[in-house]
Scaffold this active site. Structure first.
Site, PDB file in Angstrom:
ATOM      1  N   GLY B 196       0.842  -1.066  -0.013  1.00 37.93           N
ATOM      2  CA  GLY B 196       0.003   0.122  -0.235  1.00 37.93           C
ATOM      3  C   GLY B 196       0.881   1.150   0.018  1.00 37.93           C
ATOM      4  N   GLY B 197       0.200   2.201   0.556  1.00 41.31           N
ATOM      5  CA  GLY B 197       1.145   3.472   0.810  1.00 41.31           C
ATOM      6  C   GLY B 197       2.593   3.377   1.171  1.00 41.31           C
ATOM      7  N   GLY B 452      24.669   9.426 -30.638  1.00 42.88           N
ATOM      8  CA  GLY B 452      24.269  10.245 -29.590  1.00 42.88           C
ATOM      9  C   GLY B 452      24.745   9.401 -28.288  1.00 42.88           C
ATOM     10  N   ALA B 453      24.787   8.174 -28.233  1.00 43.59           N
ATOM     11  CA  ALA B 453      25.264   7.483 -27.025  1.00 43.59           C
ATOM     12  C   ALA B 453      26.599   7.968 -26.571  1.00 43.59           C
ATOM     13  CB  ALA B 453      25.012   6.048 -27.216  1.00 43.59           C
TER      14      ALA B 453
END
Lengths: 711, 552
Positions: B196-197, B452-453
């Site tokens: 949960g939270g 780009g790498a």
């Protein structure tokens, strides 16, 4: 020091024989390689030589070539492009892809390289093309010198029957026997008596030891005859039987010969090669503890007689089986340089490769038989990348992540063709190196071997150091009481590593615990002055719990300066060391006994493996508190291994004999894996139905790969 | 009466005045204190402790005992009790001194750490207002003095009886997790349920480790999943250690059991500085900084398509072959982790040519945790590896840990799965992280640095301090085959050779100063150790801003 310049300036042409012996002795003591460097720079030799081999033997040949001023050409397969022998040679040419049939056995490609590089001679090393008469013939036809005997000798000695006949004619002892049709049991008994018991009976057509029966008396001979003749007729359709003297508990002793093209031949003493596994030698030594001077001379003279009979030139080896009464029988002759040649070099001081090259160039031998000494003792261990816990050695592959030869130990020679970072691949022999130690006597050589094995760092692949170390310290080996059955006799249930005595166990526990504490203490030592001061521990004693084998030992450690006082089993031990935790080798002194140990691995959970007395032990060291709490930790379910079959080693699947749905019984063959020239039959661990088959013939598999699952 | 109590430290005799009424009251008090103390040490009682042990788990206090140096734990708030009065919670049998968490500070190898350890034996470790308050107290103090917080999570979730009080407690912790982020290292070790939270506190911390088989992390459990999506799934499949370390990337590493996890955490702690005010720690080191590594000269295969293991390079370069890998089973095409160089902690990032990028197919059925599309583009950057790398780089930058980057990258992974998944914005995270980092940055290009790498992987252009190339380096826009097809449209016969000659080597980058030197691989360790010594005094800043806007 005085010998060093001598080594370099080499010998003059007119050196007296006696001088050379003395010279050799000097070299033994001073030279790193433990063989003579006598070399006459005025003697013309080849300008360029090609080595048709790889690995350590290629490197070995290149070393001598460098000394003699001969330029070298290495050949290599594509995966060997960065191999040591390639880097050492003056030139290197790729002859094909990894499989040996396409590279190192690829005669066309090799001939092409010879033509291109204009090499004048070829040294074949051992294995590969070294005993290939076709190769020798092709070289001869192109006017290239083959460093080895001529084709005639290779051919004659390569044929089992012909070599035996030749040996008989040269008055070399051969195993007495009869090969032919035996009329009846009475005739078999008559033949057996003539030969002398025990005898071995089998069908001539059966290969190897198949269907072999041993008879110790007449009764057993009759029985053996009945079985073997039946088998001969039914299995092979060939009535002939072989009745031969059975050599009980034989030793494998071989004589090194050296012959030139002028009819001179020498015997360079013997090598004892009895320690074998699956007919492969593991430990060799020279001389043999077993031979007396008369037997040695008799064997040497017969070996030389055989060499002369086939007009042998170059170095060769005549192998004998020797029984317990020192009767010796010719086995075969190897027409090449042997793997184990270094031990002979150590005790005679001769550089066999150099002599082979000289002889091939046509020079007569420089020595007389009387000049050949036995100086001291040499032992060789073959260090293999293999797991000795699986039938004395199943190949292992991988990258040598760390590798350091024990060259700092005196009188050690290591012949290797690999280095840190090298790959041990499935394509070639898994030998890592030959480790040779030399001493003025056997005890000294063995002591050095022990030290050398302890100081040998090999990481990244499994290796057989543990087995080698156990063999060389075994009382039977130390006494010289060995035979070719040594390993199966001494370890009938397979090799299980060193068995610790109580004292040794305490030493191991104390060392491991001290190492743990040293590590813990170091992890509290930060450099610099931190913003939040570090709470310095004033702790001087530790209560630990060490898990070794199936036992848990409480161990108490207290620190006194740089040494630790450790209490194990109610005994106090004092452990001192520099505690260099980065060094692969750690020298520790335990109650005055120095031991070199290797910490192979460690992790945060206290698990560590330590190589101690050659064997790697797995331990887990926890604080007492953690050990007490560990009883709550869940047991992880181990994989049920009886219904799955994994590859015990990396290799190629040769055959798969089952398919899904088949029912197999326990012990039935499921598939065959081949690696490094060795075929292994994988058998079912239980009876059951085949659920899935994950491999097919021709597949390459890695160690622990899943092959077949049963239901 | 209160004056009588001078000090109530652990196990110490209480001080009191010797005479009168006060003495009587004090004696009674002492009794009560001792009683409470004993009760606190027992948590939920022996029966629940036994049950905890049966599950293969240690108690909250046993865990602290193993995590911290012996006798170093100073406990806070042992007497705090929950304040709930509803549902009979105010009865004395429902009160446990200390409530469901043990908090305090202690030492790990002599260095200060704040710890909270949730106690599953008290109301299943559920989080009450008091529980949260205890955690917040030590977090506040940890942030103030500048020391890490380690959370040992073992909690069933919110204390339902307390309602919104419990939710408020979570939020108080979340806020502090956020405020402490980048100030002090925060580590979560999940040693039981965390649902949960509650999961968001570990998610906000720097590192989340798990214990195999006994820990779970999920937003909603299998029952809710079944009712909402009709999926049948076990706890282990939904949120076990394997799921989170291989599929979701929520957890950074998993350990065999409680003891293994705690001992590893001790070792891990030694790599971390105490706060962003402290430099990376330097340990005593026995491995010579000038050690040559000859095997590196031949480790990169001559064929540029052939794989090798980047871990081999890392192990051989760092001190004593010790490398604490982070997320070893997730996005394995990039390797990140901590090591030491000449004793100093460094963060290592490396492309892994051995591993092809593995992208998860978004599978509908939960049985299908395994179908992956495997691409033959080894060492490529993809969505998962970019995010993995970016988070690690930002941690190192926040905590003054120098970065060493080993580059062998053929580019970003192509394909619809990647584009639809947002490789553009995820790849940008790694680019952003490297560019904004101001810690010492050393880069070694071992082989490919394409496209780009190349820019992304801590290039010179992104303020790399020292950028090396090995002789095997190829810095280019793309591989020869692709490039030649574009430039020559396949018409030129020798084009590929020409391209290789021109670009498949380190020179184009070296002549422009984009790499500082072409070095012999065997000298890499020596060079990096020297550089780190020099760069220890590096000072670099970025323009003032409230905070940057990393493309999340």
């Amino acid at each position: 020091m005085a010998a060093a310049p001598l080594l370099r300036c080499g010998g003059r042409r007119a050196r007296l024989p006696g001088w050379e012996t003395l010279y050799s002795r000097w070299c033994l003591i001073t030279s790193h390689n433990l063989y003579s460097s006598v070399y006459d720079p005025n003697e013309k030799t080849f300008e360029k030589l090609l080595i048709a081999n790889r690995g350590e033997i290629a490197c070995r040949v290149i070393k001598t070539c460098k000394k003699m001023g001969i330029k070298t050409v290495a050949i290599h397969s594509d995966v060997d492009a960065n191999a040591v022998h390639v880097k050492m040679a003056d030139e290197a040419v790729c002859v094909g892809p990894a499989p040996t049939s396409k590279s190192y056995l690829n005669m066309d490609a090799i001939m092409e390289v010879i033509r291109k590089t204009r090499a004048q001679a070829v040294h074949p090393g051992y294995g590969f093309l070294s005993e290939n008469k076709e190769f020798a013939r092709r070289l001869a036809s192109e006017g290239v010198t083959f460093i080895g005997p001529d084709t005639h000798a290779i051919q004659a000695m390569g044929d089992k029957i012909e070599s035996k006949l030749l040996a008989k004619n040269a008055k070399v002892n051969t195993i007495p026997g009869f090969d032919g049709v035996v009329k009846d049991a009475d005739e078999a008994v008559r033949i057996a008596r003539e030969i002398g018991y025990p005898v071995m009976i089998k069908a001539s057509a059966g290969g190897g030891g198949k269907g072999m029966r041993i008879a110790w008396d007449d009764e057993e001979t009759r029985e053996g005859f009945r079985f073997s003749s039946q088998e001969a007729a039914s299995s092979f359709g060939d009535d002939r039987l072989l009745i031969e003297k059975f050599i009980d508990n034989p030793r494998h002793i071989e004589i090194q010969v050296l012959a030139d093209k002028h009819g001179n031949a020498l015997w360079l003493n013997e090598r004892e090669c009895s320690i074998q596994r699956r007919n492969q030698k593991v430990v060799e030594e020279a001389p043999s503890t077993f031979l007396d001077p008369e037997t040695r001379r008799a064997m040497g003279e017969q070996a030389v007689a055989l060499a002369k009979a086939v007009k042998y030139s170059s170095a060769g080896t005549v192998e004998f089986l020797v029984d317990s009464s020192k009767n010796f029988y010719f086995l075969e002759m190897n027409t090449r340089l042997q793997v184990e040649h270094p031990v002979t070099e150590c005790i005679t001081g001769l550089d066999l490769v150099q002599e082979m090259i000289r002889v091939a160039k046509g020079y007569p031998l420089r020595h007389k038989q009387a000049d050949i000494p036995i100086n001291g003792w040499a032992v060789e261990c073959r260090v293999y990348a293999e797991d000795p816990y699986k039938s004395f050695g199943l190949p292992s592959i991988g990258k040598l992540s760390q590798y350091q030869e024990p060259l700092h130990v005196p009188s050690v020679r290591v012949d290797s063709g690999i280095q840190q970072g090298s790959d041990i691949s499935i394509y070639y022999d898994p030998m890592i190196s030959k480790l040779i130690t030399y001493g003025s006597n056997r005890a000294e050589a063995l002591k050095r071997m022990e030290e050398a094995l302890d100081n040998y760092v090999i990481r990244g692949v499994a290796h057989n150091i543990s087995l080698l170390r156990e063999v060389i310290v075994h009382p039977r080996f130390v006494q010289g009481d060995i035979s070719t059955k040594f390993l199966p006799e001494v370890y009938p249930d397979g090799f299980k590593g060193h068995e610790l005595t109580d004292l040794e166990r305490r030493q191991l526990l104390a060392t491991a615990a001290s190492l743990y504490v040293a590590e813990q203490l170091r992890s509290q030592r930060f450099l610099g002055t931190p913003r939040i001061p570090i709470a310095k521990s004033k702790r001087r004693s530790w209560e630990l719990s060490v898990h070794l084998g199936d036992e848990i030992y409480p161990v108490a450690v207290s620190k006194h300066g740089s040494s630790f006082s450790v209490e194990v089993d109610g005994m106090k031990l004092n452990v001192t060391s520099e505690w260099n935790l980065a060094s692969p080798l750690l020298s520790v002194t335990i109650d005055g006994t120095q031991r070199t140990i290797q910490r192979i691995s460690r992790n945060a959970s206290g698990e560590t493996s330590i190589q101690f007395l050659g064997t790697v032990y797995k331990l887990q060291i926890l604080t007492k508190v953690a050990a007490e709490l560990s009883k709550y930790m869940p047991e992880k379910a181990a994989e049920d291994t009886s219904s799955i079959l994994r590859s015990p080693m990396p290799g190629t699947v040769v055959a798969v004999s089952v398919k899904p749905g088949d029912t197999v019984s326990e012990g039935q063959e499921i598939c065959v894996i081949e690696a490094m020239k060795m075929q292994n039959s994988m058998i079912a661990a239980k009876t059951g139905k085949v659920k899935a088959v994950h491999c097919k013939a021709g597949d390459t598999v890695g160690e622990e790969d899943l092959l077949v699952e049963l239901e | 009466r209160h004056k009588c109590l001078r000090h109530a430290g652990k196990g110490e005799k209480l001080m009191h005045f010797p005479a009168g009424l006060c003495a009587q009251a004090t004696a009674m008090n002492n009794l009560r204190i001792e009683e409470k103390r004993r009760a606190a040490l027992l948590g939920g009682g022996q029966a629940r402790i036994d049950a905890q042990h049966k599950r293969g788990k240690l108690t909250a206090r046993e865990r602290i005992l193993l995590l911290l140096d012996p006798d170093s734990f100073d406990e806070y708030d042992m007497f705090v009790e929950h304040r709930c009065t509803d549902f009979g919670m105010d009865s004395s049998k429902n009160k446990y001194p200390g409530d469901s968490v043990v908090t305090g500070r202690g030492r790990i190898n002599g260095r200060l750490a704040y710890v909270f350890s949730q106690d599953f034996t008290v109301f299943g470790g559920s989080l009450s207002g008091a529980h949260a308050q205890k955690i917040c107290k030590i977090m506040d103090q940890a942030a103030m003095v500048g020391a890490p917080v380690i959370g040992l999570n073992d909690s069933g979730g919110a204390r339902i009886q307390e309602g919104v009080e419990s939710l408020a407690g979570y939020a108080d912790i979340f806020l502090r997790n956020v405020l402490c982020s980048g100030v002090i290292p925060q580590i979560s070790l999940i040693m039981g349920p965390c649902a949960g939270g509650a999961v968001y506190s570990p998610a906000l911390t720097d590192f989340t480790f798990m214990v195999k088989d006994t820990s779970y992390l999920f937003i909603t459990g299998p029952d809710v999943v079944k009712s909402v999506t009709n999926e049948d799934v076990t706890q282990e499949q939904l949120g076990g250690a394997k799921t989170h370390t291989t599929v979701s990337g929520v957890a950074h590493r998993a350990f065999e059991n409680d003891i293994d996890a705690l001992l590893n955490l001790r070792e891990f702690f030694n790599y971390l500085p105490l706060s962003n005010r402290d430099p990376a720690p330097v340990c005593e080191c026995h491995d010579p900084s000038d050690r040559l590594v000859p095997e590196l000269d031949t480790i990169v295969p001559s064929e540029s398509a052939k794989a090798y293991d980047m871990l081999d390079i890392i192990h051989s370069i760092v001190d004593e072959r010790e490398f604490f890998e982070i997320m070893p089973m997730y996005a394995r095409n990039i390797v990140v982790g901590f090591a030491r160089m000449n004793g100093r902690t460094v963060g290592i990032v490396g492309n892994q040519p051995k591993v092809a990028s593995v992208t998860l197919n978004y599978c509908r059925s939960l049985e299908l945790l395994t179908p992956f599309s495997v691409f033959l583009t080894s060492g490529c950057l993809d969505i998962n590896s970019s995010v993995k790398g970016a988070r690690f780089v930002r941690f190192c930058d926040a905590f003054n840990i120098p970065l060493i980057t080993f580059v062998d990258v053929p580019g970003f992974l192509p394909g619809t799965a990647q584009e639809y998944g947002g490789i553009i914005r995820h790849g940008a995270k790694l680019l952003f992280a490297f560019a904004e980092a101001t810690v010492p940055k050393i880069t070694v290009i071992t082989r490919k640095a394409y496209g780009g790498a190349y820019d992304v992987m801590s290039s010179k252009h992104l303020r790399g301090d020292v950028n090396y190339a090995w002789p095997t380096a190829e810095v280019a826009v793309m591989g020869a085959k692709g490039a030649v097809q574009i430039i020559f449209r396949g018409k030129e016969a020798n084009a590929e050779e020409e391209y290789v000659e021109k670009f498949a080597n380190p020179f184009p980058a070296a002549v422009r100063g984009f790499v500082d030197d072409i070095i012999q691989p065997s000298s890499t360790r020596t060079r990096i150790c020297h550089d780190l010594d020099i760069l220890a005094s590096k000072s670099q800043s970025s323009p003032w801003k409230k905070h940057a806007n990393i493309p999340l």
